[in-house]
Design an enzyme around this catalytic site. Sequence first.
Site, PDB file in Angstrom:
ATOM      1  N   GLN A  67       0.870  -1.050   0.240  1.00  0.00           N
ATOM      2  CA  GLN A  67       0.008  -0.005   0.059  1.00  0.00           C
ATOM      3  C   GLN A  67       0.638   1.200  -0.066  1.00  0.00           C
ATOM      4  O   GLN A  67       0.608   2.315   0.557  1.00  0.00           O
ATOM      5  CB  GLN A  67      -0.907   0.049   1.227  1.00  0.00           C
ATOM      6  CG  GLN A  67      -2.180  -0.798   1.023  1.00  0.00           C
ATOM      7  CD  GLN A  67      -2.848  -0.087   0.010  1.00  0.00           C
ATOM      8  OE1 GLN A  67      -3.038   0.968  -0.208  1.00  0.00           O
ATOM      9  NE2 GLN A  67      -3.995  -1.029  -0.665  1.00  0.00           N
ATOM     10  N   SER A  68       1.914   1.240  -0.504  1.00  0.00           N
ATOM     11  CA  SER A  68       3.007   2.220  -0.664  1.00  0.00           C
ATOM     12  C   SER A  68       2.323   3.734  -1.130  1.00  0.00           C
ATOM     13  O   SER A  68       1.688   3.806  -2.297  1.00  0.00           O
ATOM     14  CB  SER A  68       4.332   1.792  -1.663  1.00  0.00           C
ATOM     15  OG  SER A  68       5.065   2.872  -1.802  1.00  0.00           O
TER      16      SER A  68
END
Length: 357
Positions: A85-86
């Site tokens: 989920q960068s």
Amino acid sequence: MKKYISEVIEEKLARFPQVKLASLPTPIAKLENLSQELGGPEILVKRDDLTGLAFGGNKSRKLEFIIADALKKGADTIITWASLQSNWCLQLAAAARKHGLRPILVLFQTYDLPFSYDGNLLLDFLVEAEIQVRETKEKGKSVNQEKAFSLLKEIAEEEKKKGKKPYVVSVGGSATGGDMDRPLGALAYLKAMVEIAEQLSGVNKKVSHIVIASGSGATQAGLLVGAKALGLETEIIGICVSDKKEEFLPQVKAIVLKLIETLQIEVEIDDREIILFDEYIREGYGVVNKEVAEVIRLVLKREGLVLDPVYTSKAMIGLIDLVKKGYFASKDRVLFIHTGGTPALFAFKNRLVELLK
Ligand SMILES: Cc1ncc(COP(=O)(O)O)c(C=O)c1O
């Protein structure tokens, strides 16, 4: 801040190519309710979550330099890595597409979150980033940099065979390596420090401390060198989100030294000035616990400010705890930088609801 010093720094920064991605300056506001409730120093927030690029965040500033460097080097493809989920990867993908580059993202499953087109991943999909997901045994920690670089170099070689011109950049645009040979992410936060100093110049407007979430280190390194170069006495406090202090401090230091060398400025930074608190990592990187859920609810209810579940929530937990422990004097003024990351909130929705219900 002496005017001529900021002009010298601005002149040095202007030598590096930049593209426009962020709406700057980002606003600074008082967190009056929170300050009053905690009964400690005055707390302010700098809204780097409002940079405007794909929901905003600290990476927009860094990418102004990094995308310009990739374009200057003739790249048509940009490759990086981070967690599933960068925020960095989304910001990079959006910035790359805007400037005609093809983004390839290697996303490691560093925390217990199933793959789902939600939060940043939904946006990665919508912006047509090419996504490769990798398992990792190192849950709750950041990905080993050397391993990630060697994997990215392999991908870059395959791209070259296809006639592409890839540009490899490390997680968060922080550590040099790959095709980024200068600490461009940190350069961007040194520039941000000039912006902050200008916004806070004038009688009684200075801040005594700046608090940030520190993940790959460039935000902290840039602010620290910037504050020193400008002759400010502002203490930069990094709240670690992934790595323990003994592993992380040398990484921040390496970026600090590269930045000083790159800009050729006469600044010396002692290890003791790299202030890091690692106890708020708690169970690990990206682990959302009750404390995280509660601080998100508290700050939203008191201030209408939305924190993210991986970075700014942990930084805020740290800030509140430091206030409670008496780290600050009541006359201090503390600037919390909201570094973005809010789209990830939606990916953690089940966990947040489960914890708060
Ligand atoms: C929302 C957010 N805040 C803070 C950070 C930390 O910034 P840095 O990687 O420069 O330490 C990151 C990225 O790592 C982030 O995504």
